[in-house]
Design a protein around this motif. Structure first.
Motif, PDB file in Angstrom:
ATOM      1  N   ARG A 127      55.699  24.240  10.841  1.00 45.66           N
ATOM      2  CA  ARG A 127      56.281  23.519  11.418  1.00 45.66           C
ATOM      3  C   ARG A 127      56.219  23.428  12.667  1.00 45.66           C
ATOM      4  O   ARG A 127      56.674  22.051  13.074  1.00 45.66           O
ATOM      5  CB  ARG A 127      57.261  23.642  10.611  1.00 45.66           C
ATOM      6  CG  ARG A 127      58.886  23.077  11.799  1.00 45.66           C
ATOM      7  CD  ARG A 127      59.719  23.190  10.376  1.00 45.66           C
ATOM      8  NE  ARG A 127      61.314  23.154  11.002  1.00 45.66           N
ATOM      9  CZ  ARG A 127      61.742  21.730  10.871  1.00 45.66           C
ATOM     10  NH1 ARG A 127      61.105  20.800  10.337  1.00 45.66           N
ATOM     11  NH2 ARG A 127      62.879  20.974  11.830  1.00 45.66           N
ATOM     12  N   LEU A 128      55.994  24.621  13.396  1.00 39.43           N
ATOM     13  CA  LEU A 128      56.715  24.806  15.320  1.00 39.43           C
ATOM     14  C   LEU A 128      55.207  23.762  16.271  1.00 39.43           C
ATOM     15  O   LEU A 128      55.114  22.881  16.569  1.00 39.43           O
ATOM     16  CB  LEU A 128      56.277  25.787  15.591  1.00 39.43           C
ATOM     17  CG  LEU A 128      56.174  25.951  17.057  1.00 39.43           C
ATOM     18  CD1 LEU A 128      58.015  25.705  17.563  1.00 39.43           C
ATOM     19  CD2 LEU A 128      56.859  27.439  17.569  1.00 39.43           C
TER      20      LEU A 128
ATOM     21  N   ALA B  81      54.344  16.475  17.683  1.00 42.85           N
ATOM     22  CA  ALA B  81      55.323  14.989  18.205  1.00 42.85           C
ATOM     23  C   ALA B  81      55.839  14.720  19.659  1.00 42.85           C
ATOM     24  O   ALA B  81      56.268  13.565  19.908  1.00 42.85           O
ATOM     25  CB  ALA B  81      55.889  15.445  17.115  1.00 42.85           C
ATOM     26  N   ALA B  82      56.460  15.932  20.167  1.00 38.57           N
ATOM     27  CA  ALA B  82      57.252  16.150  20.723  1.00 38.57           C
ATOM     28  C   ALA B  82      55.872  15.818  22.408  1.00 38.57           C
ATOM     29  O   ALA B  82      56.701  14.772  23.069  1.00 38.57           O
ATOM     30  CB  ALA B  82      58.320  17.518  21.351  1.00 38.57           C
ATOM     31  N   GLU B  83      54.928  15.736  22.298  1.00 46.58           N
ATOM     32  CA  GLU B  83      53.763  15.982  23.474  1.00 46.58           C
ATOM     33  C   GLU B  83      53.644  14.064  23.416  1.00 46.58           C
ATOM     34  O   GLU B  83      53.315  13.879  24.110  1.00 46.58           O
ATOM     35  CB  GLU B  83      52.521  16.654  23.352  1.00 46.58           C
ATOM     36  CG  GLU B  83      51.535  16.074  24.189  1.00 46.58           C
ATOM     37  CD  GLU B  83      50.569  16.851  23.574  1.00 46.58           C
ATOM     38  OE1 GLU B  83      49.521  16.555  24.338  1.00 46.58           O
ATOM     39  OE2 GLU B  83      50.641  18.184  23.429  1.00 46.58           O
ATOM     40  N   ASP B  84      53.478  13.560  22.154  1.00 50.12           N
ATOM     41  CA  ASP B  84      52.926  12.517  21.988  1.00 50.12           C
ATOM     42  C   ASP B  84      54.377  11.450  22.350  1.00 50.12           C
ATOM     43  O   ASP B  84      53.846  10.214  23.045  1.00 50.12           O
ATOM     44  CB  ASP B  84      52.582  12.294  20.441  1.00 50.12           C
ATOM     45  CG  ASP B  84      51.398  12.464  19.360  1.00 50.12           C
ATOM     46  OD1 ASP B  84      50.569  13.278  20.427  1.00 50.12           O
ATOM     47  OD2 ASP B  84      51.457  12.632  18.877  1.00 50.12           O
TER      48      ASP B  84
ATOM     49  N   GLU C  48      64.655  20.412  20.766  1.00 53.51           N
ATOM     50  CA  GLU C  48      66.760  21.741  20.173  1.00 53.51           C
ATOM     51  C   GLU C  48      66.222  21.871  19.034  1.00 53.51           C
ATOM     52  O   GLU C  48      66.146  23.497  19.025  1.00 53.51           O
ATOM     53  CB  GLU C  48      67.519  21.026  19.865  1.00 53.51           C
ATOM     54  CG  GLU C  48      68.215  20.442  21.190  1.00 53.51           C
ATOM     55  CD  GLU C  48      69.130  19.134  20.856  1.00 53.51           C
ATOM     56  OE1 GLU C  48      70.136  19.354  19.310  1.00 53.51           O
ATOM     57  OE2 GLU C  48      69.731  18.102  21.072  1.00 53.51           O
ATOM     58  N   GLU C  49      64.922  21.293  17.781  1.00 54.32           N
ATOM     59  CA  GLU C  49      64.440  22.075  16.478  1.00 54.32           C
ATOM     60  C   GLU C  49      63.311  22.683  17.573  1.00 54.32           C
ATOM     61  O   GLU C  49      63.235  23.769  16.293  1.00 54.32           O
ATOM     62  CB  GLU C  49      63.261  20.946  16.421  1.00 54.32           C
ATOM     63  CG  GLU C  49      63.384  21.036  14.820  1.00 54.32           C
ATOM     64  CD  GLU C  49      64.187  21.123  14.018  1.00 54.32           C
ATOM     65  OE1 GLU C  49      64.573  22.155  12.892  1.00 54.32           O
ATOM     66  OE2 GLU C  49      65.379  20.958  14.102  1.00 54.32           O
ATOM     67  N   ILE C  50      62.932  22.762  18.507  1.00 50.97           N
ATOM     68  CA  ILE C  50      61.188  23.698  18.883  1.00 50.97           C
ATOM     69  C   ILE C  50      61.979  24.718  19.187  1.00 50.97           C
ATOM     70  O   ILE C  50      61.634  25.997  17.953  1.00 50.97           O
ATOM     71  CB  ILE C  50      60.481  22.861  19.492  1.00 50.97           C
ATOM     72  CG1 ILE C  50      59.522  21.831  19.254  1.00 50.97           C
ATOM     73  CG2 ILE C  50      60.179  23.722  20.254  1.00 50.97           C
ATOM     74  CD1 ILE C  50      59.487  21.382  20.313  1.00 50.97           C
TER      75      ILE C  50
ATOM     76  N   GLU D 219      56.751  32.927   5.247  1.00 47.77           N
ATOM     77  CA  GLU D 219      57.567  32.071   5.684  1.00 47.77           C
ATOM     78  C   GLU D 219      57.124  31.917   7.484  1.00 47.77           C
ATOM     79  O   GLU D 219      57.370  30.733   7.517  1.00 47.77           O
ATOM     80  CB  GLU D 219      58.919  32.854   5.800  1.00 47.77           C
ATOM     81  CG  GLU D 219      60.317  32.033   6.640  1.00 47.77           C
ATOM     82  CD  GLU D 219      61.658  32.120   6.383  1.00 47.77           C
ATOM     83  OE1 GLU D 219      62.093  31.522   6.940  1.00 47.77           O
ATOM     84  OE2 GLU D 219      61.960  33.046   5.670  1.00 47.77           O
ATOM     85  N   ARG D 220      56.665  33.114   7.904  1.00 47.21           N
ATOM     86  CA  ARG D 220      55.722  32.797   9.377  1.00 47.21           C
ATOM     87  C   ARG D 220      54.965  31.633   9.282  1.00 47.21           C
ATOM     88  O   ARG D 220      54.943  30.639  10.044  1.00 47.21           O
ATOM     89  CB  ARG D 220      55.340  34.148   9.605  1.00 47.21           C
ATOM     90  CG  ARG D 220      55.090  33.952  11.493  1.00 47.21           C
ATOM     91  CD  ARG D 220      54.544  35.549  11.545  1.00 47.21           C
ATOM     92  NE  ARG D 220      55.588  36.687  11.496  1.00 47.21           N
ATOM     93  CZ  ARG D 220      56.641  36.565  12.567  1.00 47.21           C
ATOM     94  NH1 ARG D 220      56.496  36.064  13.093  1.00 47.21           N
ATOM     95  NH2 ARG D 220      57.748  37.851  12.591  1.00 47.21           N
TER      96      ARG D 220
END
Length: 69
Positions: free
Chosen positions: A55-56, A62-65, A29-31, A48-49
């Protein structure tokens, strides 16, 4: 019945821990939100980019882990 002081209580006793699937879902969701925010940025939003790109990458890592184990 006596209760332990807060300083001695285990996180496990709170039963508020996320499962790996829940954590993965929240990261996804955050991604999505981060990708959307990146798409909204203009040419003069380079600072900001850069922060959102960093962050992305961290969110995806983290999601992959979580998904691998």
């Amino acid at each position: 019945m006596s209760r332990r002081p807060e300083s001695e209580r285990s996180d496990w006793t709170d039963l508020d821990l996320l499962t790996r699937d829940e954590a993965y879902g929240r990261l996804q969701e955050e991604i999505g939100l981060t990708v959307s925010r990146l798409a909204e940025l203009g040419a003069d939003d380079s600072a900001e980019r850069e922060l959102l790109d960093t962050r992305l990458r961290a969110l995806r890592e983290a999601a992959e882990d979580l998904n691998v184990q």
